[in-house]
Design an enzyme around this catalytic site. Structure first.
Site, PDB file in Angstrom:
ATOM      1  N   PRO A 142       0.872  -1.000   0.065  1.00  0.00           N
ATOM      2  CA  PRO A 142       0.111   0.182   0.008  1.00  0.00           C
ATOM      3  C   PRO A 142       0.818   1.183   0.045  1.00  0.00           C
ATOM      4  O   PRO A 142       1.842   1.324   0.631  1.00  0.00           O
ATOM      5  CB  PRO A 142      -0.930  -0.264   1.505  1.00  0.00           C
ATOM      6  CG  PRO A 142       0.118  -0.938   2.208  1.00  0.00           C
ATOM      7  CD  PRO A 142       0.749  -2.098   1.285  1.00  0.00           C
ATOM      8  N   MET A 143       0.661   2.143  -0.791  1.00  0.00           N
ATOM      9  CA  MET A 143       1.496   3.474  -0.736  1.00  0.00           C
ATOM     10  C   MET A 143       0.443   4.487  -1.040  1.00  0.00           C
ATOM     11  O   MET A 143      -0.139   4.681  -2.082  1.00  0.00           O
ATOM     12  CB  MET A 143       2.392   3.323  -1.870  1.00  0.00           C
ATOM     13  CG  MET A 143       3.596   2.469  -1.595  1.00  0.00           C
ATOM     14  SD  MET A 143       4.769   2.443  -3.043  1.00  0.00           S
ATOM     15  CE  MET A 143       4.392   1.164  -4.143  1.00  0.00           C
ATOM     16  N   GLN A 168      -6.845  -1.230   3.143  1.00  0.00           N
ATOM     17  CA  GLN A 168      -6.263  -0.782   4.274  1.00  0.00           C
ATOM     18  C   GLN A 168      -6.842   0.183   5.134  1.00  0.00           C
ATOM     19  O   GLN A 168      -7.180   1.270   4.769  1.00  0.00           O
ATOM     20  CB  GLN A 168      -4.782  -0.560   4.150  1.00  0.00           C
ATOM     21  CG  GLN A 168      -3.913  -0.550   5.379  1.00  0.00           C
ATOM     22  CD  GLN A 168      -2.560   0.006   5.313  1.00  0.00           C
ATOM     23  OE1 GLN A 168      -2.418   1.086   5.075  1.00  0.00           O
ATOM     24  NE2 GLN A 168      -1.546  -0.863   5.490  1.00  0.00           N
ATOM     25  N   CYS A 181       2.479   3.224  10.030  1.00  0.00           N
ATOM     26  CA  CYS A 181       2.608   4.392   9.238  1.00  0.00           C
ATOM     27  C   CYS A 181       3.277   5.193  10.214  1.00  0.00           C
ATOM     28  O   CYS A 181       2.839   5.405  11.357  1.00  0.00           O
ATOM     29  CB  CYS A 181       1.424   5.226   8.726  1.00  0.00           C
ATOM     30  SG  CYS A 181       1.915   6.623   8.018  1.00  0.00           S
ATOM     31  N   ASN A 241       8.526  -7.528   3.997  1.00  0.00           N
ATOM     32  CA  ASN A 241       8.707  -6.325   3.375  1.00  0.00           C
ATOM     33  C   ASN A 241       9.759  -5.489   3.530  1.00  0.00           C
ATOM     34  O   ASN A 241      10.139  -5.434   4.982  1.00  0.00           O
ATOM     35  CB  ASN A 241       7.565  -5.729   3.739  1.00  0.00           C
ATOM     36  CG  ASN A 241       7.318  -4.052   2.968  1.00  0.00           C
ATOM     37  OD1 ASN A 241       6.984  -3.210   3.772  1.00  0.00           O
ATOM     38  ND2 ASN A 241       7.782  -3.804   1.746  1.00  0.00           N
ATOM     39  N   GLY A 242      10.330  -4.626   2.850  1.00  0.00           N
ATOM     40  CA  GLY A 242      11.527  -3.567   3.093  1.00  0.00           C
ATOM     41  C   GLY A 242      12.629  -4.045   2.097  1.00  0.00           C
ATOM     42  O   GLY A 242      13.284  -4.998   2.132  1.00  0.00           O
ATOM     43  N   ASP A 243      12.603  -2.821   1.278  1.00  0.00           N
ATOM     44  CA  ASP A 243      14.052  -2.687   0.498  1.00  0.00           C
ATOM     45  C   ASP A 243      14.290  -3.947  -0.563  1.00  0.00           C
ATOM     46  O   ASP A 243      15.399  -4.009  -1.066  1.00  0.00           O
ATOM     47  CB  ASP A 243      15.460  -2.850   1.191  1.00  0.00           C
ATOM     48  CG  ASP A 243      15.221  -1.528   2.309  1.00  0.00           C
ATOM     49  OD1 ASP A 243      14.332  -0.784   2.330  1.00  0.00           O
ATOM     50  OD2 ASP A 243      16.152  -1.574   3.237  1.00  0.00           O
ATOM     51  N   GLY A 292       7.541  -2.428  -2.911  1.00  0.00           N
ATOM     52  CA  GLY A 292       6.869  -1.171  -2.667  1.00  0.00           C
ATOM     53  C   GLY A 292       7.677  -0.179  -3.606  1.00  0.00           C
ATOM     54  O   GLY A 292       7.391  -0.165  -4.981  1.00  0.00           O
ATOM     55  N   ARG A 293       8.525   0.640  -3.116  1.00  0.00           N
ATOM     56  CA  ARG A 293       9.049   1.645  -4.009  1.00  0.00           C
ATOM     57  C   ARG A 293       9.739   1.152  -5.147  1.00  0.00           C
ATOM     58  O   ARG A 293       9.883   1.671  -6.223  1.00  0.00           O
ATOM     59  CB  ARG A 293      10.088   2.379  -2.994  1.00  0.00           C
ATOM     60  CG  ARG A 293       9.431   3.414  -1.866  1.00  0.00           C
ATOM     61  CD  ARG A 293      10.232   3.832  -0.839  1.00  0.00           C
ATOM     62  NE  ARG A 293      10.941   2.704   0.030  1.00  0.00           N
ATOM     63  CZ  ARG A 293      12.027   2.503   0.633  1.00  0.00           C
ATOM     64  NH1 ARG A 293      12.525   3.733   0.945  1.00  0.00           N
ATOM     65  NH2 ARG A 293      12.510   1.525   1.369  1.00  0.00           N
TER      66      ARG A 293
HETATM   67  C1  LIG Z   1       4.852   7.122  -0.882  1.00  0.00           C
HETATM   68  C2  LIG Z   1       4.447   5.895   0.139  1.00  0.00           C
HETATM   69  C3  LIG Z   1       3.340   5.786   0.845  1.00  0.00           C
HETATM   70  C4  LIG Z   1       3.146   4.501   1.558  1.00  0.00           C
HETATM   71  N1  LIG Z   1       1.722   4.669   1.931  1.00  0.00           N
HETATM   72  C5  LIG Z   1       1.653   3.489   2.745  1.00  0.00           C
HETATM   73  C6  LIG Z   1       0.119   3.157   3.236  1.00  0.00           C
HETATM   74  O1  LIG Z   1      -0.701   3.952   2.889  1.00  0.00           O
HETATM   75  N2  LIG Z   1       0.144   2.193   4.163  1.00  0.00           N
HETATM   76  C7  LIG Z   1       1.059   1.402   4.513  1.00  0.00           C
HETATM   77  O2  LIG Z   1       0.998   0.281   5.262  1.00  0.00           O
HETATM   78  N3  LIG Z   1       2.397   1.532   4.058  1.00  0.00           N
HETATM   79  C8  LIG Z   1       2.772   2.555   3.197  1.00  0.00           C
HETATM   80  N4  LIG Z   1       3.823   2.864   2.757  1.00  0.00           N
HETATM   81  C9  LIG Z   1       5.050   1.928   3.357  1.00  0.00           C
HETATM   82  C10 LIG Z   1       5.133   0.714   2.307  1.00  0.00           C
HETATM   83  O3  LIG Z   1       3.948   0.102   2.295  1.00  0.00           O
HETATM   84  C11 LIG Z   1       6.121  -0.107   2.305  1.00  0.00           C
HETATM   85  O4  LIG Z   1       6.026  -0.650   3.758  1.00  0.00           O
HETATM   86  C12 LIG Z   1       7.507   0.576   2.509  1.00  0.00           C
HETATM   87  O5  LIG Z   1       7.831   1.600   1.528  1.00  0.00           O
HETATM   88  C13 LIG Z   1       8.721  -0.439   2.497  1.00  0.00           C
HETATM   89  O6  LIG Z   1       8.812  -1.161   1.353  1.00  0.00           O
HETATM   90  P1  LIG Z   1       9.549  -0.966   0.057  1.00  0.00           P
HETATM   91  O7  LIG Z   1      11.076  -0.940   0.696  1.00  0.00           O
HETATM   92  O8  LIG Z   1       9.430  -1.992  -0.737  1.00  0.00           O
HETATM   93  O9  LIG Z   1       9.251   0.225  -0.535  1.00  0.00           O
HETATM   94  C14 LIG Z   1       3.981   3.942   1.950  1.00  0.00           C
HETATM   95  C15 LIG Z   1       5.318   4.009   1.276  1.00  0.00           C
HETATM   96  C16 LIG Z   1       5.542   5.086   0.478  1.00  0.00           C
HETATM   97  C17 LIG Z   1       7.005   5.214  -0.039  1.00  0.00           C
END
Ligand SMILES: Cc1cc2nc3c(=O)[nH]c(=O)nc-3n(C[C@H](O)[C@H](O)[C@H](O)COP(=O)(O)O)c2cc1C
Length: 332
Positions: free
Chosen positions: A21-22, A75, A105, A205-207, A229-230
């Protein structure tokens, strides 16, 4: 070897690959565009349980899951068990297959009202929220969290055990503390520890930004699924590469730059069609900046796009770039 499906209650998710979720990014248009690359599950942007009491048009748009590919998880965030339970019933009625609770969050606008990762400062409250939400809906409930509020208070195993006892069907762990925001590295050793501590599925999850590393992390931690995610932004081909590996095939190569930009054009046009130009243009600036990664002259192109307010003009810049990438090299 083929990966096993992820089981979330009675739902079987294949492949065990989840789009994170982002907020401000994973709206329904974006999820529908990225899903065919090989996602087993997508999650909405987080929705405030308080906002659902009033049901603004924008909030209702965020939770409307009708007519979408399934399964999809909605979510919710909030700190009050009864408000969260009410919100869960509303999103279930609006088509959610799964209700996900946000205990992760770290943004001050959320934590200042004790929502998101701030809940981790009070595991009893987390438990009350989870019990209320599980009792409110007839679909699986999942939870996404960080390691804890700070390095000194790593409560993830305690909160995950409470989740399991409350009837939560799966837990996602972003392996950072709230205090870390996005600094440092996600520590996958904690995901391995969580997997050993509970019986319900764990989504790591993460990186994750490379298909082979992602598969290694999944294998070494024992996670039942991974969440990206990113790294998918501007690069949905990462999803396809991981899916290949999960299906026991070699990962396909990333397509050439011109092909990647052609997909960016489709993404842009779809956003304009579904959201209208005024909303799509600012949102697409950040997406285009990411699609341009690794393309010759990207810095200059990004700067141009940041200043453009019209979809036609932005698309013109991208089409021009595609043409120059495809032009045969002129012999000197
Ligand atoms: C722009 C942005 C918005 C995000 N919004 C949410 C969100 O609404 N809910 C949530 O659980 N995590 C949110 N996250 C966190 C991501 O879901 C994820 O846990 C985090 O980016 C780490 O994963 P990654 O390294 O693959 O990006 C957000 C992250 C980013 C970068």
């Amino acid at each position: 070897m083929r990966s096993a499906p992820l089981k979330i209650g009675s739902l079987e998710v294949w492949p065990p690959l989840v789009l994170a979720p982002m907020s401000g990014v994973t709206n329904r248009t974006m999820r529908a565009l990225y899903r065919p690359f090989g996602l087993g599950l997508t999650v909405t942007e987080f929705v405030s349980s308080n906002a659902l009491k009033y049901g603004s048009r924008r909030t209702m748009e965020m939770i409307d899951q009708h007519g979408l590919e399934k399964p999809v998880s909605t979510q919710l965030w909030g700190d009050d068990p009864q408000t969260m339970a009410h919100a869960a019933r509303v999103v279930r009625e609006c088509g959610a297959d799964i209700v996900d609770i946000n205990f992760g969050c770290p943004a001050p606008k959320v934590t200042k009202t004790n929502g998101g990762s701030a809940c981790l400062r009070d595991p009893d409250r987390c438990e009350a929220i989870m019990r209320a939400v599980v009792a409110a809906v007839d679909c699986p409930v999942t939870m996404k969290m960080r390691l804890g509020w700070s390095e000194e208070t790593l409560v993830y195993i305690d909160v995950a055990r409470r989740a399991q006892n409350a009837g939560v069907a799966a837990v996602t762990l972003h392996a950072r503390t709230a205090r870390q925001f996005y600094k440092g590295d996600a520590d996958w050793e904690h995901i391995a520890r969580l997997k050993r501590a509970i019986d319900i599925p764990v989504i790591g999850n993460g990186d994750l930004d490379d298909a082979h590393v992602a598969m290694r992390r999944m294998r070494e931690s024992g996670a039942d699924a991974i969440m990206l995610g990113r790294a998918t932004l501007g690069n949905p081909w990462l999803i396809a590469q991981i899916r290949d590996l999960m299906e026991g095939r070699p990962a396909r190569p990333t397509p050439p730059a011109a092909q990647r930009l052609r997909f960016a054009v489709v993404h842009y046009r779809t956003m304009v069609d579904e959201l209208g130009e005024a909303r799509a243009v600012p949102q697409m600036r950040k997406h285009l900046a990411l699609y341009l990664k690794g393309i010759p002259g990207a810095a200059v192109l990004r700067e141009r796009i940041m200043r453009i307010d019209s979809a036609a003009e932005a698309l013109g810049v991208i089409e021009e770039t595609i043409a120059s990438l495809e032009a045969p090299a002129v012999a000197a």
